[in-house]
Design an enzyme around this catalytic site. Structure first.
Site, PDB file in Angstrom:
ATOM      1  N   HIS A  58       3.260 -17.404  12.121  1.00 31.31           N
ATOM      2  CA  HIS A  58       2.323 -15.870  12.083  1.00 31.31           C
ATOM      3  C   HIS A  58       2.589 -14.976  11.537  1.00 31.31           C
ATOM      4  O   HIS A  58       3.553 -14.481  12.155  1.00 31.31           O
ATOM      5  CB  HIS A  58       0.776 -16.357  12.931  1.00 31.31           C
ATOM      6  CG  HIS A  58       0.539 -18.396  13.266  1.00 31.31           C
ATOM      7  ND1 HIS A  58      -0.761 -17.856  13.697  1.00 31.31           N
ATOM      8  CD2 HIS A  58       0.342 -18.426  12.324  1.00 31.31           C
ATOM      9  CE1 HIS A  58      -1.554 -19.244  13.546  1.00 31.31           C
ATOM     10  NE2 HIS A  58      -0.887 -19.850  12.606  1.00 31.31           N
ATOM     11  N   GLU A  60       1.936 -12.241  12.957  1.00 30.39           N
ATOM     12  CA  GLU A  60       2.258 -11.260  14.185  1.00 30.39           C
ATOM     13  C   GLU A  60       3.530 -11.630  14.601  1.00 30.39           C
ATOM     14  O   GLU A  60       3.959 -10.681  15.270  1.00 30.39           O
ATOM     15  CB  GLU A  60       0.888 -11.727  15.155  1.00 30.39           C
ATOM     16  CG  GLU A  60      -0.570 -11.110  14.461  1.00 30.39           C
ATOM     17  CD  GLU A  60      -1.587 -12.716  14.041  1.00 30.39           C
ATOM     18  OE1 GLU A  60      -2.361 -12.569  13.694  1.00 30.39           O
ATOM     19  OE2 GLU A  60      -0.202 -13.263  12.804  1.00 30.39           O
ATOM     20  N   CYS A  88      -5.010 -15.312  15.985  1.00 30.85           N
ATOM     21  CA  CYS A  88      -5.616 -16.256  16.592  1.00 30.85           C
ATOM     22  C   CYS A  88      -5.608 -16.643  18.212  1.00 30.85           C
ATOM     23  O   CYS A  88      -4.359 -15.786  18.617  1.00 30.85           O
ATOM     24  CB  CYS A  88      -5.110 -17.397  15.580  1.00 30.85           C
ATOM     25  SG  CYS A  88      -3.447 -17.730  16.062  1.00 30.85           S
ATOM     26  N   CYS A  91      -1.245 -15.810  18.852  1.00 24.67           N
ATOM     27  CA  CYS A  91      -0.977 -14.143  18.755  1.00 24.67           C
ATOM     28  C   CYS A  91      -1.376 -13.726  19.147  1.00 24.67           C
ATOM     29  O   CYS A  91      -0.431 -12.791  20.364  1.00 24.67           O
ATOM     30  CB  CYS A  91      -1.133 -14.414  17.533  1.00 24.67           C
ATOM     31  SG  CYS A  91      -0.596 -14.852  15.797  1.00 24.67           S
TER      32      CYS A  91
END
Length: 159
Positions: A58, A60, A88, A91
């Protein structure tokens, strides 16, 4: 003249949007992240779990990994992460572990949001670290990018 905090937030969110557009061009869900320390960008990332074959890739997480390498420390205190979509739970947990000081995000993720929409992990009172959170920075632009991406995917799947 010094830049106002709101202007700085918008400027760094524009950088995160540029990262999200890179993800979109690569066929990935368009989410981008920028990590800032001392007023400057330390690291960037955009979603690439499909192309990398890595479910943790992801925006992040990639920005955190790069920032930790650049700063030589897994603790990223006194930093701000700008991300186009609410993180999410994976993260959000990583942000807490990294000791990010501040999180700025654009659009809420009503399905998977781990910071405001579904859960409140990043500033939960049971955790030993709480992140200052600002939401809604350039939200219309962030949301439009995501909506266009998914609309185009639906249209190409059902011509």
């Amino acid at each position: 003249m010094d830049e106002s905090p709101a202007a700085a937030d918008e400027r760094f969110m524009q950088e995160a949007l540029a990262q999200a557009r890179q993800a979109e061009r690569a066929g990935e869900v368009p989410v981008g992240a920028v990590l800032v320390h001392g007023g400057g960008t330390v690291a960037r990332g955009f979603n690439c779990p499909v192309s990398s074959g890595d479910p943790t890739a992801h925006a992040e997480i990639l920005a955190l990994r790069r920032a930790a390498a650049a700063l030589g420390n897994y603790r990223l205190e006194y930093t701000t992460l700008y991300v186009t979509l609410e993180p999410c739970i994976m993260c959000a947990g990583a942000l807490v572990h990294a000791r990010i000081s501040r999180l700025v995000f654009g659009a809420r993720d009503l399905r998977f949001g781990g910071v405001r929409s579904k859960f409140r992990l990043a500033d939960h009172e049971l955790l030993n670290h709480r992140i200052e959170i600002a939401e809604g920075v350039l939200a219309p632009e962030c949301l439009e990018l995501l909506q266009r991406f998914f609309r185009n995917r639906r249209e190409s799947a059902h011509p």
